[in-house]
Design a protein around this motif. Structure first.
Motif, PDB file in Angstrom:
ATOM      1  N   SER A 187     -42.804  -5.490 -45.127  1.00  0.00           N
ATOM      2  CA  SER A 187     -42.097  -6.775 -45.208  1.00  0.00           C
ATOM      3  C   SER A 187     -42.955  -7.822 -45.924  1.00  0.00           C
ATOM      4  N   GLU A 188     -44.269  -7.792 -45.694  1.00  0.00           N
ATOM      5  CA  GLU A 188     -45.169  -8.725 -46.371  1.00  0.00           C
ATOM      6  C   GLU A 188     -45.262  -8.405 -47.864  1.00  0.00           C
ATOM      7  N   ALA A 189     -45.334  -7.112 -48.191  1.00  0.00           N
ATOM      8  CA  ALA A 189     -45.410  -6.697 -49.589  1.00  0.00           C
ATOM      9  C   ALA A 189     -44.137  -7.080 -50.336  1.00  0.00           C
ATOM     10  N   ALA A 190     -43.000  -6.903 -49.683  1.00  0.00           N
ATOM     11  CA  ALA A 190     -41.728  -7.289 -50.292  1.00  0.00           C
ATOM     12  C   ALA A 190     -41.698  -8.794 -50.533  1.00  0.00           C
ATOM     13  N   SER A 191     -42.077  -9.557 -49.536  1.00  0.00           N
ATOM     14  CA  SER A 191     -42.107 -11.008 -49.673  1.00  0.00           C
ATOM     15  C   SER A 191     -43.094 -11.428 -50.758  1.00  0.00           C
ATOM     16  N   ARG A 241     -47.322   3.570 -53.761  1.00  0.00           N
ATOM     17  CA  ARG A 241     -47.372   4.394 -52.547  1.00  0.00           C
ATOM     18  C   ARG A 241     -48.196   3.676 -51.473  1.00  0.00           C
ATOM     19  N   PRO A 242     -47.672   3.635 -50.250  1.00  0.00           N
ATOM     20  CA  PRO A 242     -48.421   2.993 -49.166  1.00  0.00           C
ATOM     21  C   PRO A 242     -49.578   3.872 -48.710  1.00  0.00           C
ATOM     22  N   ASP A 294     -51.237  -1.904 -50.913  1.00  0.00           N
ATOM     23  CA  ASP A 294     -52.389  -2.595 -51.500  1.00  0.00           C
ATOM     24  C   ASP A 294     -51.890  -3.696 -52.439  1.00  0.00           C
ATOM     25  N   ARG A 295     -52.374  -4.895 -52.227  1.00  0.00           N
ATOM     26  CA  ARG A 295     -51.956  -6.054 -53.024  1.00  0.00           C
ATOM     27  C   ARG A 295     -52.271  -5.843 -54.504  1.00  0.00           C
ATOM     28  N   MET A 344     -54.363  -5.586 -47.812  1.00  0.00           N
ATOM     29  CA  MET A 344     -53.323  -4.631 -47.450  1.00  0.00           C
ATOM     30  C   MET A 344     -52.225  -5.364 -46.674  1.00  0.00           C
ATOM     31  N   MET A 345     -50.969  -4.991 -46.983  1.00  0.00           N
ATOM     32  CA  MET A 345     -49.834  -5.682 -46.374  1.00  0.00           C
ATOM     33  C   MET A 345     -48.817  -4.689 -45.827  1.00  0.00           C
TER      34      MET A 345
END
Length: 78
Positions: A19-23, A39-40, A51-52, A15-16
């Motif tokens: 900002s981490e998910a965007a990166s 959806r987060p 979720d990755r 799970m991110m």
């Protein structure tokens, strides 16, 4: 001559934060917010996590041409 062993184990995050998910997806945060249909999940109060695996699925669908968001779909997520 002395030798040294270094054992490093890296655990991938499941799970991110946004900002981490965007990166992770290679997008600027604003573009990620506007286009990502994933959806987060709120695992902790006031903390949204992506979720990755869901992001991986979204990217695979984009690559295969299965995703066809309209302008309205994107605006609804904003």
């Amino acid at each position: 001559m002395a030798t040294t062993n270094l054992n490093i184990s890296v655990i991938d995050k499941c799970m991110m934060r946004q900002s981490e998910a965007a990166s992770y997806s290679g997008l600027p945060v604003e573009h990620f917010k506007a286009t990502c249909p994933v959806r987060p999940v709120e695992l902790k109060q006031d903390t949204l996590l992506w979720d990755r695996k869901d992001i991986d699925d979204w990217i695979e669908n984009v690559k295969s041409g299965a995703v066809s968001d309209t302008r309205e779909d994107i605006l609804d997520r904003l």
